[in-house]
Design a protein around this motif. Structure first.
Motif, PDB file in Angstrom:
ATOM      1  N   LEU A 392       0.821  -1.205   0.000  1.00  0.00           N
ATOM      2  CA  LEU A 392       0.000   0.000   0.000  1.00  0.00           C
ATOM      3  C   LEU A 392       0.859   1.261   0.000  1.00  0.00           C
ATOM      4  CD1 LEU A 392      -2.912  -0.807   2.470  1.00  0.00           C
ATOM      5  CD2 LEU A 392      -3.162  -0.043   0.101  1.00  0.00           C
ATOM      6  N   ALA A 393       1.939   1.248   0.776  1.00  0.00           N
ATOM      7  CA  ALA A 393       2.768   2.443   0.934  1.00  0.00           C
ATOM      8  C   ALA A 393       3.653   2.693  -0.282  1.00  0.00           C
ATOM      9  CB  ALA A 393       3.614   2.330   2.194  1.00  0.00           C
ATOM     10  N   ALA A 394       4.241   1.631  -0.836  1.00  0.00           N
ATOM     11  CA  ALA A 394       5.234   1.787  -1.904  1.00  0.00           C
ATOM     12  C   ALA A 394       4.723   1.391  -3.276  1.00  0.00           C
ATOM     13  CB  ALA A 394       6.470   0.953  -1.565  1.00  0.00           C
ATOM     14  N   GLY A 395       3.609   0.665  -3.331  1.00  0.00           N
ATOM     15  CA  GLY A 395       3.128   0.173  -4.612  1.00  0.00           C
ATOM     16  C   GLY A 395       3.908  -1.055  -5.046  1.00  0.00           C
ATOM     17  N   PRO A 396       3.533  -1.634  -6.180  1.00  0.00           N
ATOM     18  CA  PRO A 396       4.252  -2.824  -6.664  1.00  0.00           C
ATOM     19  C   PRO A 396       5.716  -2.507  -6.940  1.00  0.00           C
ATOM     20  CG  PRO A 396       2.171  -2.506  -7.840  1.00  0.00           C
ATOM     21  CD  PRO A 396       2.411  -1.254  -7.051  1.00  0.00           C
ATOM     22  N   GLY A 417      -5.218   3.077   3.731  1.00  0.00           N
ATOM     23  CA  GLY A 417      -4.431   3.592   2.621  1.00  0.00           C
ATOM     24  C   GLY A 417      -2.954   3.581   2.961  1.00  0.00           C
ATOM     25  N   GLY A 418      -2.151   4.161   2.052  1.00  0.00           N
ATOM     26  CA  GLY A 418      -0.709   4.124   2.223  1.00  0.00           C
ATOM     27  C   GLY A 418      -0.208   4.871   3.443  1.00  0.00           C
ATOM     28  N   THR A 419      -0.834   5.990   3.764  1.00  0.00           N
ATOM     29  CA  THR A 419      -0.388   6.775   4.917  1.00  0.00           C
ATOM     30  C   THR A 419      -0.557   5.986   6.200  1.00  0.00           C
ATOM     31  OG1 THR A 419      -0.895   8.871   3.829  1.00  0.00           O
ATOM     32  CG2 THR A 419      -0.769   8.889   6.228  1.00  0.00           C
ATOM     33  N   GLN A 420      -1.725   5.369   6.367  1.00  0.00           N
ATOM     34  CA  GLN A 420      -1.948   4.565   7.575  1.00  0.00           C
ATOM     35  C   GLN A 420      -1.005   3.368   7.606  1.00  0.00           C
ATOM     36  OE1 GLN A 420      -5.647   2.485   7.945  1.00  0.00           O
ATOM     37  NE2 GLN A 420      -5.271   1.918  10.069  1.00  0.00           N
ATOM     38  N   ALA A 421      -0.731   2.784   6.435  1.00  0.00           N
ATOM     39  CA  ALA A 421       0.181   1.644   6.376  1.00  0.00           C
ATOM     40  C   ALA A 421       1.577   2.045   6.853  1.00  0.00           C
ATOM     41  CB  ALA A 421       0.231   1.091   4.955  1.00  0.00           C
ATOM     42  N   ARG A 423       2.272   4.493   8.887  1.00  0.00           N
ATOM     43  CA  ARG A 423       2.194   4.729  10.327  1.00  0.00           C
ATOM     44  C   ARG A 423       2.215   3.414  11.094  1.00  0.00           C
ATOM     45  NH1 ARG A 423      -2.626   9.226   9.955  1.00  0.00           N
ATOM     46  NH2 ARG A 423      -1.309  11.065   9.622  1.00  0.00           N
ATOM     47  N   TRP A 424       1.548   2.402  10.552  1.00  0.00           N
ATOM     48  CA  TRP A 424       1.546   1.096  11.208  1.00  0.00           C
ATOM     49  C   TRP A 424       2.958   0.512  11.240  1.00  0.00           C
ATOM     50  CZ3 TRP A 424       2.886  -3.924  10.115  1.00  0.00           C
ATOM     51  CH2 TRP A 424       2.423  -4.899  10.999  1.00  0.00           C
ATOM     52  N   LEU A 425       3.679   0.609  10.128  1.00  0.00           N
ATOM     53  CA  LEU A 425       5.050   0.105  10.094  1.00  0.00           C
ATOM     54  C   LEU A 425       5.915   0.793  11.150  1.00  0.00           C
ATOM     55  CD1 LEU A 425       5.623  -0.097   6.226  1.00  0.00           C
ATOM     56  CD2 LEU A 425       5.607  -2.038   7.800  1.00  0.00           C
ATOM     57  N   GLU A 426       5.732   2.105  11.325  1.00  0.00           N
ATOM     58  CA  GLU A 426       6.528   2.830  12.304  1.00  0.00           C
ATOM     59  C   GLU A 426       6.125   2.457  13.732  1.00  0.00           C
ATOM     60  OE1 GLU A 426       9.059   5.586  14.311  1.00  0.00           O
ATOM     61  OE2 GLU A 426       9.146   4.337  12.505  1.00  0.00           O
ATOM     62  N   SER A 427       4.834   2.373  14.000  1.00  0.00           N
ATOM     63  CA  SER A 427       4.398   2.083  15.369  1.00  0.00           C
ATOM     64  C   SER A 427       4.732   0.654  15.779  1.00  0.00           C
ATOM     65  CB  SER A 427       2.892   2.344  15.516  1.00  0.00           C
ATOM     66  OG  SER A 427       2.138   1.465  14.707  1.00  0.00           O
ATOM     67  N   HIS A 428       4.893  -0.242  14.808  1.00  0.00           N
ATOM     68  CA  HIS A 428       5.215  -1.639  15.113  1.00  0.00           C
ATOM     69  C   HIS A 428       6.662  -1.988  14.765  1.00  0.00           C
ATOM     70  CE1 HIS A 428       1.203  -3.463  16.110  1.00  0.00           C
ATOM     71  NE2 HIS A 428       0.826  -2.294  15.601  1.00  0.00           N
ATOM     72  N   GLU A 453      12.241  -7.366   3.470  1.00  0.00           N
ATOM     73  CA  GLU A 453      11.811  -6.678   2.245  1.00  0.00           C
ATOM     74  C   GLU A 453      10.882  -5.497   2.553  1.00  0.00           C
ATOM     75  OE1 GLU A 453      12.313  -9.443  -1.597  1.00  0.00           O
ATOM     76  OE2 GLU A 453      10.415  -9.710  -0.551  1.00  0.00           O
ATOM     77  N   PRO A 454       9.792  -5.678   3.318  1.00  0.00           N
ATOM     78  CA  PRO A 454       8.963  -4.497   3.625  1.00  0.00           C
ATOM     79  C   PRO A 454       9.626  -3.513   4.571  1.00  0.00           C
ATOM     80  CG  PRO A 454       8.123  -6.457   4.746  1.00  0.00           C
ATOM     81  CD  PRO A 454       9.160  -6.923   3.776  1.00  0.00           C
TER      82      PRO A 454
END
Length: 696
Positions: A392-396, A417-421, A423-428, A453-454
């Motif tokens: 979602l954040a970076a696309g394919p 969406g990408g913004t929330q994605a 934020r989730w990566l940062e909070s976790h 990779e992510p």
């Protein structure tokens, strides 16, 4: 590939510039003053129960009042054993004194950043800078750079900084603000002997006296038995060794069994002490554990498997299984038992209780078979969620890990969406980095490198160097164990970038040398040839960082040939853009114009909005240097609009500096000065050390 080298910020710029039309005789620039950042206050809500420790508070207050003539900040070192209440006292004092320190309260827990006993102090400084409103784009990369940035941001401020779980003074000293008007509260289990040259006051935090412990129990549980049976209450308080962490559990345990005689409850604990030889503190925790329902008890045993500092309800589902409601009920039951603390960011378990939970886990699952299954489920759930967030954040983009299937009975995170994605990566992030480590340690090598990779996408926006370097090293080792060539190549490229960004050029070059050697054994599929071109591109980026522009040009040209041969239009676009930017750095303005014009055309044709803006900006710079300033205005203004739409204040300031240079060349010095002033205001507001970028 470096098509992933982008930055994405959530905020919006507060500086508004009406650029007018460059080249006109009259230009009007209206620069709104940057709005003030909200005052940081990074403490959790005050607990319902706190025993005041009046003597310690008074000593700290006196020290703060008498500190006026010192050159540096006042450092208060709270020392005492684990569970004694140092952090709670530090938070309480910070709340009580916050009115004297109007510039805010910052907090950092060094144990959250500790790996193999060592804290990456640059990451700790990064957390504090983020608390001061510095966005990731503006963070300096090196420890030295972040130190200067931190000193700049804290100069002349009156701040409170709470540093938790310091083991050595050397870990805390680099985090001291550059202001004599600030207060630093450092919590440590032992004396900090190496606070050299610092005005420090050591405040030992001793176990609560019996009377204080009894009062704390009275705050925790309002029960007539406490007044009716004072001897039993005193015995319970003594048994908890004056540890607030134990008293909280004991109070909740007493509250649960309201119909039982208090003397009987305490006698049962004392019997445990004599019959099994365990301290009463352990008996209190055992008693609380034995009163849990089956789901809460099993979750309690599983929580040490999740080594990140906080746990959320979705993560609890991944550990426990059985759906969200079951997990939420279990978390609430553990909180009511005093075995978990609920904070805004999630639940936390005290380290002493974590040790107890590990002991109960070994008792419940002696062979560790069930816990191993839970670890696999947790790792694979995080692997799936991070891959979904990354998409979602970076696309394919180019990835090699197989998609992870949904975990039975564990729902996916619903990203809007990408913004929330992002934020989730940062909070976790701490949980994600820990999952890489946990997967590698337990032999789940495919999961270990697949999780990296992510994490690449997250790293590009949030450079937590200690974690990412550690994780990518394990990704390299995991790929090597499996002898999976694409991952062996890809992981080395991912590791090289954080190394060169920390100016560890030789180490980065060695990783890329090995990546290039492995890439020679790749096959001839389009994906494998694309990966081969990616290695060339990374080599060019490293050479560019080192100032070897001729070498960088050769690598980008080689990569472009591969992308042309396999028909990868975006790869051709990206290498053309990099070649144009390199030509501009070499002073070859006309060649840069030709290359960047081609890149800009391809970006528009491919519908690449971000690359259209980036290539347009670089083309505008090249045109100005080539003496064609009149052609550059529209391109640079379009890049400015794009930066504002994305909320990238770093790019905005850099583009404003270029507009200033461009306006100068068009004979509008007053307008140019306004652009520069706005760029400087934006940089100052964002915490940057520079004046907004280079425009030469």
């Amino acid at each position: 590939m470096a098509e992933e080298t982008y930055n994405s910020l959530d905020g919006r710029a507060d500086v508004v510039v009406q650029a007018g039309r460059i080249g006109e005789l009259h230009q009007h620039l209206h620069a709104a003053a940057p709005s003030a950042q909200p005052t940081p206050f990074q403490l959790p809500p005050a607990p319902v129960h706190f025993e005041n420790r009046q003597a310690e508070q008074e000593r700290i207050a006196r020290a703060a009042e008498s500190h006026a003539n010192h050159a540096g900040p006042l450092v208060v070192a709270l020392t005492g054993i684990g569970g004694i209440g140092k952090t709670a006292l530090g938070f309480h004092v910070a709340r009580q004194l916050s009115g004297r320190y109007p510039d805010g309260v910052l907090y950092v827990d060094l144990d959250d950043l500790r790996r193999d006993g060592v804290v990456e102090v640059a990451d700790a400084a990064g957390e504090l800078l983020t608390g001061l409103g510095v966005s990731p784009d503006w963070l300096e990369r090196s420890f030295a750079g972040r130190s200067k940035q931190y000193w700049t941001c804290t100069r002349n401020k009156r701040l409170i900084v709470v540093i938790d779980n310091a083991r050595y003074g050397a870990e805390a000293v680099p985090l001291l603000p550059a202001s004599a008007g600030s207060l630093v509260i450092v919590a440590s289990q032992g004396p900090l002997y190496d606070l050299d040259g610092v005005a420090a006051v050591e405040v030992p935090v001793n176990p609560l006296a019996v009377g204080d412990a009894v009062r704390l129990l009275g705050h925790i549980v309002d029960d007539p038995r406490l007044a009716a049976e004072p001897d039993a209450v005193a015995e319970l308080a003594r048994g908890c060794a004056g540890l607030p962490a134990a008293l909280l559990v004991a109070g909740q345990w007493v509250r649960k069994y309201r119909r039982r005689n208090l003397s009987r409850l305490v006698a049962e604990l004392t019997a445990e002490l004599h019959e099994r030889g365990i301290p009463m503190v352990e008996a209190v925790w055992d008693a609380a554990y034995s009163g849990l329902g089956s789901a809460a008890a099993w979750l309690y045993c599983l929580l040490p498997q999740h080594r990140a500092p906080t746990i959320t309800a979705p993560t609890a589902v991944a550990l426990l299984g059985g759906g969200l409601q079951r997990a939420e009920d279990a978390l609430e039951e553990l909180e009511l038992a005093g075995l978990l603390e609920n904070r805004p960011e999630g639940y936390r378990m005290h380290d002493l209780l974590r040790g107890h939970a590990e002991r109960r886990a070994r008792q419940s699952d002696p062979g560790g078979v069930r816990r191993a299954e839970v670890r696999r489920r947790l790792i694979r759930w995080y692997r799936r969620q991070s891959a979904r967030a990354d998409l979602l954040a970076a696309g394919p983009r180019m990835t090699f890990a197989a998609p992870e299937a949904a975990v039975p009975d564990v729902p996916d995170i619903e990203f809007s969406g990408g913004t929330q994605a992002l934020r989730w990566l940062e909070s976790h992030r701490l949980a994600l980095y820990d999952c890489v480590r946990l997967a590698f340690e337990t032999g789940l090598y495919e999961d270990a490198w697949s999780l990296c990779e992510p994490l690449w996408t997250h790293f590009l926006d949030h450079p937590h160097y200690a974690d990412v370097t550690d994780a990518f090293r394990m990704g390299v080792a995991a790929a090597d164990r499996l002898e999976f060539l694409p991952a062996m190549v890809r992981m080395r490229c991912q590791l090289a970038r954080p190394l060169w960004e920390q100016e560890r050029y030789d180490e980065a070059a060695e990783q890329l040398r090995q990546a290039f050697g492995a890439s020679e054994s790749l096959g001839q599929s389009s994906q494998e040839r694309k990966l081969n071109a990616s290695v060339m591109e990374f080599g060019g980026l490293l050479k560019s960082e080192e100032g070897n522009l001729a070498g960088a040009t050769a690598d980008f040209e080689a990569a472009r040939r591969v992308h042309t041969a396999i028909g990868n239009a975006y790869g051709v676009l990206l290498q053309t853009y990099l070649l144009g930017r390199t030509a501009l750095s070499q002073g070859e303005s006309e060649r840069a114009v030709a290359l960047l014009s081609e890149a800009h055309r391809m970006a528009r044709e491919q519908g690449r909005e971000r690359m259209t803006a980036r290539s347009g900006f670089e083309l505008g710079r090249a045109l100005r240097r080539a003496g064609r300033a009149a052609e550059a205005g529209g391109l640079v203004r379009a890049a400015l609009a794009n930066s504002r739409e994305r909320g990238s204040t770093f790019d905005e300031a850099r583009i404003l500096e270029e507009l200033a240079a461009l306006t100068d060349e068009l004979g509008e010095p007053a307008g140019a000065e306004e652009y520069r002033t706005t760029a400087k205001l934006l940089a100052a507001r964002s915490g940057g050390l520079s004046d907004g970028g280079q425009s030469s």
